[in-house]
Motif scaffolding. Sequence first.
Motif, PDB file in Angstrom:
ATOM      1  N   THR A 106       0.213   1.451 -13.085  1.00 38.36           N
ATOM      2  CA  THR A 106       1.274   0.898 -12.238  1.00 38.36           C
ATOM      3  C   THR A 106       1.317   1.604 -10.892  1.00 38.36           C
ATOM      4  O   THR A 106       1.499   0.971  -9.855  1.00 38.36           O
ATOM      5  CB  THR A 106       2.631   1.016 -12.948  1.00 38.36           C
ATOM      6  OG1 THR A 106       2.513   0.386 -14.228  1.00 38.36           O
ATOM      7  CG2 THR A 106       3.728   0.357 -12.152  1.00 38.36           C
ATOM      8  N   THR A 107       1.124   2.906 -10.902  1.00 39.14           N
ATOM      9  CA  THR A 107       1.147   3.668  -9.653  1.00 39.14           C
ATOM     10  C   THR A 107       0.055   3.189  -8.702  1.00 39.14           C
ATOM     11  O   THR A 107       0.272   3.082  -7.494  1.00 39.14           O
ATOM     12  CB  THR A 107       0.988   5.171  -9.935  1.00 39.14           C
ATOM     13  OG1 THR A 107       2.062   5.593 -10.763  1.00 39.14           O
ATOM     14  CG2 THR A 107       0.982   5.987  -8.660  1.00 39.14           C
ATOM     15  N   SER A 108      -1.108   2.867  -9.235  1.00 43.19           N
ATOM     16  CA  SER A 108      -2.195   2.412  -8.373  1.00 43.19           C
ATOM     17  C   SER A 108      -1.858   1.094  -7.688  1.00 43.19           C
ATOM     18  O   SER A 108      -2.347   0.813  -6.600  1.00 43.19           O
ATOM     19  CB  SER A 108      -3.492   2.284  -9.167  1.00 43.19           C
ATOM     20  OG  SER A 108      -3.392   1.239 -10.113  1.00 43.19           O
TER      21      SER A 108
ATOM     22  N   PRO B 173       5.270  -4.980  -1.719  1.00 43.61           N
ATOM     23  CA  PRO B 173       6.287  -4.758  -0.683  1.00 43.61           C
ATOM     24  C   PRO B 173       7.678  -4.626  -1.307  1.00 43.61           C
ATOM     25  O   PRO B 173       8.160  -5.528  -1.981  1.00 43.61           O
ATOM     26  CB  PRO B 173       6.189  -6.021   0.182  1.00 43.61           C
ATOM     27  CG  PRO B 173       5.619  -7.057  -0.725  1.00 43.61           C
ATOM     28  CD  PRO B 173       4.755  -6.338  -1.729  1.00 43.61           C
TER      29      PRO B 173
ATOM     30  N   ALA C  64       1.479   0.115  -7.156  1.00 44.96           N
ATOM     31  CA  ALA C  64       2.822   0.188  -6.578  1.00 44.96           C
ATOM     32  C   ALA C  64       2.825   0.175  -5.058  1.00 44.96           C
ATOM     33  O   ALA C  64       3.723  -0.412  -4.449  1.00 44.96           O
ATOM     34  CB  ALA C  64       3.556   1.416  -7.089  1.00 44.96           C
ATOM     35  N   PHE C  65       1.845   0.800  -4.436  1.00 47.88           N
ATOM     36  CA  PHE C  65       1.850   0.873  -2.983  1.00 47.88           C
ATOM     37  C   PHE C  65       1.434  -0.442  -2.330  1.00 47.88           C
ATOM     38  O   PHE C  65       1.568  -0.613  -1.135  1.00 47.88           O
ATOM     39  CB  PHE C  65       0.969   2.035  -2.512  1.00 47.88           C
ATOM     40  CG  PHE C  65       1.548   3.367  -2.904  1.00 47.88           C
ATOM     41  CD1 PHE C  65       2.695   3.847  -2.279  1.00 47.88           C
ATOM     42  CD2 PHE C  65       0.985   4.115  -3.921  1.00 47.88           C
ATOM     43  CE1 PHE C  65       3.244   5.064  -2.645  1.00 47.88           C
ATOM     44  CE2 PHE C  65       1.532   5.328  -4.296  1.00 47.88           C
ATOM     45  CZ  PHE C  65       2.666   5.802  -3.650  1.00 47.88           C
ATOM     46  N   GLU C  66       0.925  -1.364  -3.134  1.00 50.14           N
ATOM     47  CA  GLU C  66       0.549  -2.677  -2.613  1.00 50.14           C
ATOM     48  C   GLU C  66       1.699  -3.675  -2.697  1.00 50.14           C
ATOM     49  O   GLU C  66       1.615  -4.762  -2.137  1.00 50.14           O
ATOM     50  CB  GLU C  66      -0.659  -3.206  -3.385  1.00 50.14           C
ATOM     51  CG  GLU C  66      -1.891  -2.332  -3.219  1.00 50.14           C
ATOM     52  CD  GLU C  66      -3.051  -2.809  -4.075  1.00 50.14           C
ATOM     53  OE1 GLU C  66      -3.072  -3.988  -4.466  1.00 50.14           O
ATOM     54  OE2 GLU C  66      -3.942  -1.986  -4.345  1.00 50.14           O
TER      55      GLU C  66
END
Length: 185
Positions: A111-113, A119, A115-117
Amino acid sequence: MVTPLIVIKDSDIEVTASDFAKPFILRKFCGPFAMSLYVELRARGFDPVSSFATAFGSAIIGHPDEVSKAAAAFETSSWYQSELPAVRERIGTDALLAEYECRAAELSSFTTSLAFEIPVEPEPVSAYTAARDEEEYSEHVKQQTIRKHLRAIKEGQASQPSFPDYEQERARTAGLGTFFPANGQ
């Protein structure tokens, strides 16, 4: 003919998820080692479905929804209820916290990978909500401190009331506010 959603391999016995509240089913088909392994995995923070599959998968298969129900039923059994606290005590608080930290890292890695994608635009926190959160947090810390102190009194480790933890925490968090500006400012 309806295909059962949970099956004991190499057996003609029909079971439902609720049958797993009876420990003799697992003891008979999986053995005491598998039962103890399940408790150990759960105590260390692994989820019920993967713990069930790991401990009992050599003898029991089923749809994940049914396995989840079977695990929940097993966890209501008196055997599980008595074993879990003993296992947690044997492992110890520090080791369990380390295990829980590992589980959190394992669960969040994928999920972290992503999450930054995604918005994310949180709504601003109002001054009222921020103040209310601060009040509730302060009350929570106070209640935790009182419970800790009462436990210490009960165990004979304290003799008079004092709340240094509460005061220290309150002083530490005073003025921290919120991560989001109030009223969108």
